[in-house]
Design a protein around this motif. Structure first.
Motif, PDB file in Angstrom:
ATOM      1  N   HIS A  26       0.832  -1.208   0.000  1.00 30.85           N
ATOM      2  CA  HIS A  26       0.000   0.000   0.000  1.00 30.85           C
ATOM      3  C   HIS A  26       0.864   1.254   0.000  1.00 30.85           C
ATOM      4  CE1 HIS A  26      -4.160   1.618   0.918  1.00 30.85           C
ATOM      5  NE2 HIS A  26      -3.404   2.711   1.000  1.00 30.85           N
ATOM      6  N   HIS A  27       0.950   1.878  -1.159  1.00 28.11           N
ATOM      7  CA  HIS A  27       1.568   3.202  -1.251  1.00 28.11           C
ATOM      8  C   HIS A  27       0.900   3.950  -2.390  1.00 28.11           C
ATOM      9  CE1 HIS A  27       3.907   2.785  -5.002  1.00 28.11           C
ATOM     10  NE2 HIS A  27       4.025   1.515  -4.656  1.00 28.11           N
ATOM     11  N   HIS A  28       1.214   5.225  -2.488  1.00 32.59           N
ATOM     12  CA  HIS A  28       0.636   6.080  -3.519  1.00 32.59           C
ATOM     13  C   HIS A  28       1.751   6.701  -4.356  1.00 32.59           C
ATOM     14  CE1 HIS A  28      -3.006   5.592  -1.181  1.00 32.59           C
ATOM     15  NE2 HIS A  28      -2.398   6.099  -0.120  1.00 32.59           N
ATOM     16  N   LEU A  29       1.370   7.293  -5.460  1.00 36.49           N
ATOM     17  CA  LEU A  29       2.256   8.102  -6.291  1.00 36.49           C
ATOM     18  C   LEU A  29       1.466   9.329  -6.711  1.00 36.49           C
ATOM     19  CD1 LEU A  29       3.668   5.309  -8.655  1.00 36.49           C
ATOM     20  CD2 LEU A  29       4.902   6.362  -6.754  1.00 36.49           C
ATOM     21  N   TRP A  30       2.141  10.476  -6.753  1.00 39.20           N
ATOM     22  CA  TRP A  30       1.425  11.672  -7.190  1.00 39.20           C
ATOM     23  C   TRP A  30       2.398  12.793  -7.514  1.00 39.20           C
ATOM     24  CZ3 TRP A  30      -0.765  10.982  -1.770  1.00 39.20           C
ATOM     25  CH2 TRP A  30       0.018  11.602  -0.797  1.00 39.20           C
ATOM     26  N   VAL A  31       1.889  13.775  -8.219  1.00 44.20           N
ATOM     27  CA  VAL A  31       2.585  15.043  -8.418  1.00 44.20           C
ATOM     28  C   VAL A  31       1.564  16.134  -8.153  1.00 44.20           C
ATOM     29  CG1 VAL A  31       3.854  16.533  -9.987  1.00 44.20           C
ATOM     30  CG2 VAL A  31       4.133  14.051 -10.149  1.00 44.20           C
ATOM     31  N   HIS A  32       1.702  16.782  -7.003  1.00 41.26           N
ATOM     32  CA  HIS A  32       0.836  17.891  -6.629  1.00 41.26           C
ATOM     33  C   HIS A  32       1.696  19.147  -6.502  1.00 41.26           C
ATOM     34  CE1 HIS A  32      -2.262  15.020  -5.992  1.00 41.26           C
ATOM     35  NE2 HIS A  32      -1.861  14.589  -4.816  1.00 41.26           N
ATOM     36  N   PRO A  33       1.102  20.311  -6.568  1.00 33.53           N
ATOM     37  CA  PRO A  33       1.883  21.526  -6.314  1.00 33.53           C
ATOM     38  C   PRO A  33       2.567  21.445  -4.945  1.00 33.53           C
ATOM     39  CG  PRO A  33      -0.258  22.090  -7.238  1.00 33.53           C
ATOM     40  CD  PRO A  33      -0.292  20.614  -6.952  1.00 33.53           C
ATOM     41  N   GLY A  34       3.880  21.478  -4.952  1.00 34.75           N
ATOM     42  CA  GLY A  34       4.633  21.421  -3.711  1.00 34.75           C
ATOM     43  C   GLY A  34       4.803  20.032  -3.131  1.00 34.75           C
ATOM     44  N   SER A  35       4.322  19.007  -3.825  1.00 33.06           N
ATOM     45  CA  SER A  35       4.429  17.637  -3.309  1.00 33.06           C
ATOM     46  C   SER A  35       4.573  16.664  -4.469  1.00 33.06           C
ATOM     47  CB  SER A  35       3.195  17.273  -2.475  1.00 33.06           C
ATOM     48  OG  SER A  35       3.263  15.933  -2.029  1.00 33.06           O
ATOM     49  N   ARG A  36       5.718  16.019  -4.524  1.00 35.55           N
ATOM     50  CA  ARG A  36       5.982  15.048  -5.587  1.00 35.55           C
ATOM     51  C   ARG A  36       6.391  13.727  -4.956  1.00 35.55           C
ATOM     52  NH1 ARG A  36      10.268  12.903  -8.677  1.00 35.55           N
ATOM     53  NH2 ARG A  36       9.865  12.811 -10.926  1.00 35.55           N
ATOM     54  N   TYR A  37       5.741  12.648  -5.368  1.00 36.54           N
ATOM     55  CA  TYR A  37       6.123  11.311  -4.911  1.00 36.54           C
ATOM     56  C   TYR A  37       5.949  10.365  -6.088  1.00 36.54           C
ATOM     57  CZ  TYR A  37       7.045   7.615  -1.494  1.00 36.54           C
ATOM     58  OH  TYR A  37       7.623   6.583  -0.776  1.00 36.54           O
ATOM     59  N   GLU A  38       7.044  10.154  -6.797  1.00 32.23           N
ATOM     60  CA  GLU A  38       7.038   9.255  -7.940  1.00 32.23           C
ATOM     61  C   GLU A  38       8.090   8.172  -7.711  1.00 32.23           C
ATOM     62  OE1 GLU A  38       6.997  12.208 -11.336  1.00 32.23           O
ATOM     63  OE2 GLU A  38       5.223  10.986 -11.830  1.00 32.23           O
ATOM     64  N   LEU A  39       8.530   7.512  -8.765  1.00 27.62           N
ATOM     65  CA  LEU A  39       9.423   6.368  -8.601  1.00 27.62           C
ATOM     66  C   LEU A  39      10.693   6.745  -7.847  1.00 27.62           C
ATOM     67  CD1 LEU A  39      10.116   3.417  -9.149  1.00 27.62           C
ATOM     68  CD2 LEU A  39      11.059   4.126 -11.364  1.00 27.62           C
ATOM     69  N   GLU A  40      11.262   7.882  -8.163  1.00 32.20           N
ATOM     70  CA  GLU A  40      12.519   8.265  -7.525  1.00 32.20           C
ATOM     71  C   GLU A  40      12.353   8.436  -6.019  1.00 32.20           C
ATOM     72  OE1 GLU A  40      11.223   9.506 -10.259  1.00 32.20           O
ATOM     73  OE2 GLU A  40      12.682   8.843 -11.763  1.00 32.20           O
ATOM     74  N   GLU A  41      11.263   9.070  -5.609  1.00 31.16           N
ATOM     75  CA  GLU A  41      11.018   9.256  -4.177  1.00 31.16           C
ATOM     76  C   GLU A  41      10.698   7.928  -3.491  1.00 31.16           C
ATOM     77  OE1 GLU A  41      10.837  12.992  -6.224  1.00 31.16           O
ATOM     78  OE2 GLU A  41       9.661  11.176  -6.604  1.00 31.16           O
ATOM     79  N   LEU A  42       9.940   7.086  -4.177  1.00 32.26           N
ATOM     80  CA  LEU A  42       9.641   5.761  -3.630  1.00 32.26           C
ATOM     81  C   LEU A  42      10.925   4.959  -3.443  1.00 32.26           C
ATOM     82  CD1 LEU A  42       7.578   3.521  -2.856  1.00 32.26           C
ATOM     83  CD2 LEU A  42       7.540   2.898  -5.285  1.00 32.26           C
ATOM     84  N   LEU A  43      11.803   4.996  -4.430  1.00 36.21           N
ATOM     85  CA  LEU A  43      13.060   4.255  -4.336  1.00 36.21           C
ATOM     86  C   LEU A  43      13.941   4.777  -3.203  1.00 36.21           C
ATOM     87  CD1 LEU A  43      13.934   3.867  -8.122  1.00 36.21           C
ATOM     88  CD2 LEU A  43      13.205   2.060  -6.558  1.00 36.21           C
ATOM     89  N   ALA A  44      13.905   6.081  -2.971  1.00 37.06           N
ATOM     90  CA  ALA A  44      14.680   6.631  -1.856  1.00 37.06           C
ATOM     91  C   ALA A  44      14.178   6.077  -0.529  1.00 37.06           C
ATOM     92  CB  ALA A  44      14.597   8.157  -1.870  1.00 37.06           C
ATOM     93  N   ASP A  45      12.873   5.873  -0.427  1.00 32.96           N
ATOM     94  CA  ASP A  45      12.311   5.317   0.806  1.00 32.96           C
ATOM     95  C   ASP A  45      12.559   3.812   0.905  1.00 32.96           C
ATOM     96  OD1 ASP A  45      11.381   7.677   1.916  1.00 32.96           O
ATOM     97  OD2 ASP A  45       9.435   7.550   0.917  1.00 32.96           O
ATOM     98  N   THR A  46      12.257   3.085  -0.155  1.00 32.47           N
ATOM     99  CA  THR A  46      12.426   1.633  -0.096  1.00 32.47           C
ATOM    100  C   THR A  46      13.898   1.239  -0.015  1.00 32.47           C
ATOM    101  OG1 THR A  46      12.378   1.444  -2.520  1.00 32.47           O
ATOM    102  CG2 THR A  46      10.281   1.196  -1.345  1.00 32.47           C
ATOM    103  N   GLY A  47      14.785   2.172  -0.301  1.00 36.90           N
ATOM    104  CA  GLY A  47      16.216   1.895  -0.236  1.00 36.90           C
ATOM    105  C   GLY A  47      16.843   2.148   1.121  1.00 36.90           C
ATOM    106  N   GLN A  48      16.027   2.248   2.163  1.00 42.52           N
ATOM    107  CA  GLN A  48      16.544   2.560   3.501  1.00 42.52           C
ATOM    108  C   GLN A  48      16.951   1.318   4.290  1.00 42.52           C
ATOM    109  OE1 GLN A  48      13.981   5.323   5.630  1.00 42.52           O
ATOM    110  NE2 GLN A  48      13.836   6.685   3.867  1.00 42.52           N
ATOM    111  N   GLY A  49      17.370   0.272   3.588  1.00 35.73           N
ATOM    112  CA  GLY A  49      17.968  -0.872   4.258  1.00 35.73           C
ATOM    113  C   GLY A  49      17.098  -2.098   4.396  1.00 35.73           C
TER     114      GLY A  49
END
Length: 336
Positions: A26-49
């Motif tokens: 369960h996660h989301h992806l979006w591009v809102h004004p002032g808020s971006r969560y796409e593959l790159e941001e997801l990978l930064a989170d899932t890459g935390q070990g």
């Protein structure tokens, strides 16, 4: 500011049990004004070990079609996410397979006419489309914000919604249920009359902790246990464990100078998890991140450490179910 990288970076922890395979369902992806969560941001989170093998995207009204029939505009979200999933599946961004399952929105109040929408979603992502979420979270309290689809009160019992819901089994699609805690009996009634459709109970049924519910957590938990016991008696219902660190849940993590540690998350929320696992069983439960919504309160690595601490008393086989196998089975995700 709560939720931003600088604030979250004030508390870090090494990943516990880093080899344990995880599907984040369960996660989301979006591009809102002032808020971006796409593959790159997801990978930064899932890459935390942590060993995140695959993820499931759940609808959030992202990238709807700009034109065409109104009822088909949500198909744009499936098209958008399937493109990101293909990008991830190329292998160019690591072994993790983002959006291996996709759950999108269709207005089930269309009744039998919703078939056109369901078929369009399937055509847009034939290898990944798995189900529908039509959020029903409603509370009359003015302090409780309406969910993104702005549902009417009692949506799950509306005749037109029920007619559309019955179409899901025809396409072997599941239903993700996002509601608030007082609505759990409505979901139980829906599950009992539709035993052939798998229903995923999101975020513990949204226990509210703000507004008129503030300071009543013990009372709410006691009634919640009774309602969840009835829901769990429906074998077609499985539970997602997470999504309890939102503002509406009332823990107030985002108001602190420092984000919570995993120990603090466990101390505050453990009972919701353990009771759910006890009543549903590990084979009907799966831990979830609910990112980036829960990122308002804590970092990705911290929340998965909390889950591993909560699950520390379970067997290796039970942990496989909780962290990976239940999600793989429910969302039909292959080798991951």
């Amino acid at each position: 500011m709560a939720g931003n990288p600088e604030w979250l970076a004030k508390v870090t922890e090494p990943a516990l049990e880093p080899a344990l395979p995880i599907i984040d369902p369960h996660h989301h992806l979006w591009v809102h004004p002032g808020s971006r969560y796409e593959l790159e941001e997801l990978l930064a989170d899932t890459g935390q070990g942590h060993n995140i093998r695959a993820t499931v995207f759940v609808e959030c009204m992202a990238m709807y079609r700009a034109d065409g029939p109104e009822h088909l505009k949500p198909v744009g979200e499936t098209e958008y996410v399937n493109g990101i999933a293909a990008k991830s599946a190329s292998g160019g961004f690591g072994e993790m397979r983002a959006c291996a399952g996709i759950v999108s929105y269709a207005d089930l109040r269309l009744g039998s006419a919703v078939d056109e929408v369901l078929e369009a979603h399937i055509a847009a992502a034939p290898a990944r489309f798995r189900g529908i979420r039509h959020a029903s979270a409603f509370d009359a309290s003015p302090e409780v914000y309406p969910t993104h689809t702005n549902p009417p009160e009692g949506l799950l019992g509306h005749k037109d919604f029920r007619e559309g819901f019955k179409r899901l089994s025809k396409y072997n699609l599941s239903f993700d249920a996002w509601l608030y805690h007082r609505q759990i009996p409505e979901l139980t009634a829906l599950a009992r009359t539709n035993p052939d459709t798998v229903i995923i109970f999101d975020h513990f049924g949204g226990p509210i902790g703000i507004g008129r519910y503030e300071g009543k957590r013990s009372e709410i938990f006691a009634q919640w246990k009774k309602d969840v016991a009835e829901l769990a008696s429906c074998p077609n219902v499985v539970a997602k464990l997470g999504g309890i660190n939102m503002e509406v849940n009332g823990y107030g993590w985002h108001k602190r100078d420092l984000p919570p540690t995993s120990d603090e998350l466990v101390a505050a929320t453990r009972d919701w998890y353990l009771h759910s696992i006890d009543i549903f069983g590990p084979k009907r439960c799966m831990f979830e991140s609910n990112f980036p919504v829960d990122k308002l309160s804590c970092s990705y690595g911290i929340v998965w450490n909390a889950y591993k601490k909560i699950a520390s008393g379970f067997t290796a086989e039970e942990k496989k179910d909780l962290f990976h196998d239940t999600a793989a089975r429910v969302y039909r995700i292959g080798a991951a």
